[in-house]
Design a protein around this motif. Structure first.
Motif, PDB file in Angstrom:
ATOM      1  N   VAL A 139      17.049 -16.314  79.684  1.00 12.83           N
ATOM      2  CA  VAL A 139      17.400 -17.597  79.076  1.00 12.83           C
ATOM      3  C   VAL A 139      18.433 -17.406  77.969  1.00 12.83           C
ATOM      4  N   ILE A 140      18.214 -16.407  77.101  1.00  9.77           N
ATOM      5  CA  ILE A 140      19.130 -16.124  75.992  1.00  9.77           C
ATOM      6  C   ILE A 140      19.559 -14.660  76.114  1.00  9.77           C
ATOM      7  N   ALA A 141      20.758 -14.442  76.624  1.00 13.92           N
ATOM      8  CA  ALA A 141      21.204 -13.099  77.007  1.00 13.92           C
ATOM      9  C   ALA A 141      21.361 -12.161  75.820  1.00 13.92           C
ATOM     10  N   GLY A 142      21.701 -12.694  74.660  1.00  8.75           N
ATOM     11  CA  GLY A 142      21.946 -11.838  73.498  1.00  8.75           C
ATOM     12  C   GLY A 142      20.736 -11.040  73.060  1.00  8.75           C
ATOM     13  N   PHE A 143      19.543 -11.544  73.348  1.00  8.26           N
ATOM     14  CA  PHE A 143      18.325 -10.846  72.928  1.00  8.26           C
ATOM     15  C   PHE A 143      18.244  -9.457  73.552  1.00  8.26           C
ATOM     16  N   TYR A 144      18.531  -9.362  74.843  1.00  5.23           N
ATOM     17  CA  TYR A 144      18.441  -8.063  75.517  1.00  5.23           C
ATOM     18  C   TYR A 144      19.601  -7.148  75.122  1.00  5.23           C
ATOM     19  N   ARG A 145      20.718  -7.740  74.749  1.00  6.44           N
ATOM     20  CA  ARG A 145      21.828  -6.933  74.239  1.00  6.44           C
ATOM     21  C   ARG A 145      21.403  -6.191  72.978  1.00  6.44           C
ATOM     22  N   GLY A 146      20.751  -6.900  72.077  1.00  9.41           N
ATOM     23  CA  GLY A 146      20.277  -6.259  70.856  1.00  9.41           C
ATOM     24  C   GLY A 146      19.151  -5.278  71.111  1.00  9.41           C
ATOM     25  N   LEU A 147      18.269  -5.638  72.044  1.00  7.92           N
ATOM     26  CA  LEU A 147      17.120  -4.795  72.362  1.00  7.92           C
ATOM     27  C   LEU A 147      17.570  -3.428  72.880  1.00  7.92           C
ATOM     28  N   PHE A 148      18.496  -3.429  73.842  1.00  9.24           N
ATOM     29  CA  PHE A 148      18.922  -2.164  74.437  1.00  9.24           C
ATOM     30  C   PHE A 148      19.890  -1.400  73.539  1.00  9.24           C
ATOM     31  N   SER A 149      20.651  -2.097  72.708  1.00 15.74           N
ATOM     32  CA  SER A 149      21.496  -1.399  71.734  1.00 15.74           C
ATOM     33  C   SER A 149      20.634  -0.584  70.781  1.00 15.74           C
ATOM     34  N   ALA A 150      19.581  -1.218  70.276  1.00 13.75           N
ATOM     35  CA  ALA A 150      18.676  -0.514  69.362  1.00 13.75           C
ATOM     36  C   ALA A 150      17.965   0.619  70.076  1.00 13.75           C
ATOM     37  N   GLY A 151      17.558   0.408  71.325  1.00 21.56           N
ATOM     38  CA  GLY A 151      16.874   1.443  72.089  1.00 21.56           C
ATOM     39  C   GLY A 151      17.747   2.664  72.299  1.00 21.56           C
ATOM     40  N   LEU A 152      19.019   2.440  72.639  1.00 18.41           N
ATOM     41  CA  LEU A 152      19.941   3.557  72.831  1.00 18.41           C
ATOM     42  C   LEU A 152      20.126   4.338  71.537  1.00 18.41           C
ATOM     43  N   GLU A 153      20.288   3.610  70.434  1.00 19.59           N
ATOM     44  CA  GLU A 153      20.476   4.288  69.152  1.00 19.59           C
ATOM     45  C   GLU A 153      19.237   5.088  68.773  1.00 19.59           C
ATOM     46  N   MET A 154      18.050   4.516  69.026  1.00 21.10           N
ATOM     47  CA  MET A 154      16.808   5.228  68.712  1.00 21.10           C
ATOM     48  C   MET A 154      16.660   6.503  69.543  1.00 21.10           C
ATOM     49  N   SER A 155      17.238   6.496  70.736  1.00 21.97           N
ATOM     50  CA  SER A 155      17.114   7.663  71.617  1.00 21.97           C
ATOM     51  C   SER A 155      18.119   8.755  71.287  1.00 21.97           C
ATOM     52  N   GLY A 156      18.971   8.491  70.299  1.00 26.14           N
ATOM     53  CA  GLY A 156      19.938   9.503  69.893  1.00 26.14           C
ATOM     54  C   GLY A 156      21.306   9.348  70.513  1.00 26.14           C
ATOM     55  N   ALA A 157      21.551   8.253  71.249  1.00 23.32           N
ATOM     56  CA  ALA A 157      22.866   8.038  71.856  1.00 23.32           C
ATOM     57  C   ALA A 157      23.882   7.681  70.777  1.00 23.32           C
TER      58      ALA A 157
END
Length: 202
Positions: A139-157
């Motif tokens: 419904v709101i695409a920006g939410f998953y953009r932020g979710l996966f950006s943070a996930g990648l950063e947390m994983s060390g990317a």
């Protein structure tokens, strides 16, 4: 008969934690009007409509000057931190840095459904450090953009990028990438100098 689309309790717990100190009484009152009492005991699940209204409210509170999509990206980033403080979320995110970006993306994609009874997600690798993620319904695409950006950063990317490639119908397609790790450069080998013989006398 199509089952009602539901968003489970842990998603709302993460959203409430994402609001943090911004969850004052006026904000809590608006959430109650949307169908959730952030001060009371949360239900096991809520209709999708309650989630959408709550997400819109959180976006306007955390990023009042931004568009809905950009505000939802802020929520998505803070949500992952908040979700990590829940019982299920902490188990999900434990050791994410040890997993690395590739396995983290696979795990996050598999477990997106733990927050709802309806979300479908498909991950396709298109390069050494690039993936295409398709989610539906969104419904709101920006939410998953932020979710996966943070996930990648947390994983060390390093240099993580999540871009919405296209939205068609209820599906959203994202391009996820990060910088490849640089090989550890070894110092140049130094060859020992040949032994110096006796110097000729002048």
């Amino acid at each position: 008969m199509t089952p009602e689309r539901l968003v489970f309790q842990q998603s709302f717990e993460g959203l409430i934690r994402a609001l943090g100190d911004h969850l004052d009484e006026p904000c809590a009152k608006q959430l109650r009007a949307a169908g959730i009492d952030p001060r009371g005991k949360l239900a096991v699940a809520y209709p999708l409509e309650v989630w959408v209204e709550s997400l819109k409210l959180a976006s306007s509170v955390l990023a009042p000057e931004a568009t809905l999509d950009d505000g939802a990206e802020v929520v998505g980033r803070r949500f992952l931190e908040g979700y990590g403080a829940t019982l299920i979320g902490s188990a999900l995110l434990a050791g994410v840095r040890l997993l690395g970006p590739h396995r983290m993306l696979e795990r996050m994609t598999r477990n997106l459904r733990t927050g709802t009874n309806y979300l479908e997600a498909r991950l396709e690798q298109t390069g050494p450090t690039r993936y295409v993620l398709t989610c539906r319904p969104v419904v709101i695409a920006g939410f998953y953009r932020g979710l996966f950006s943070a996930g990648l950063e947390m994983s060390g990317a390093h240099g993580a990028s999540v871009v919405l490639m296209r939205a068609a119908g209820d599906a959203a397609v994202y391009d996820l990438s990060w910088l490849p790790e640089k090989g550890v450069s070894k110092p140049p080998e130094t060859k020992p100098l040949p032994p110096r013989g006796p110097q000729p006398r002048s």
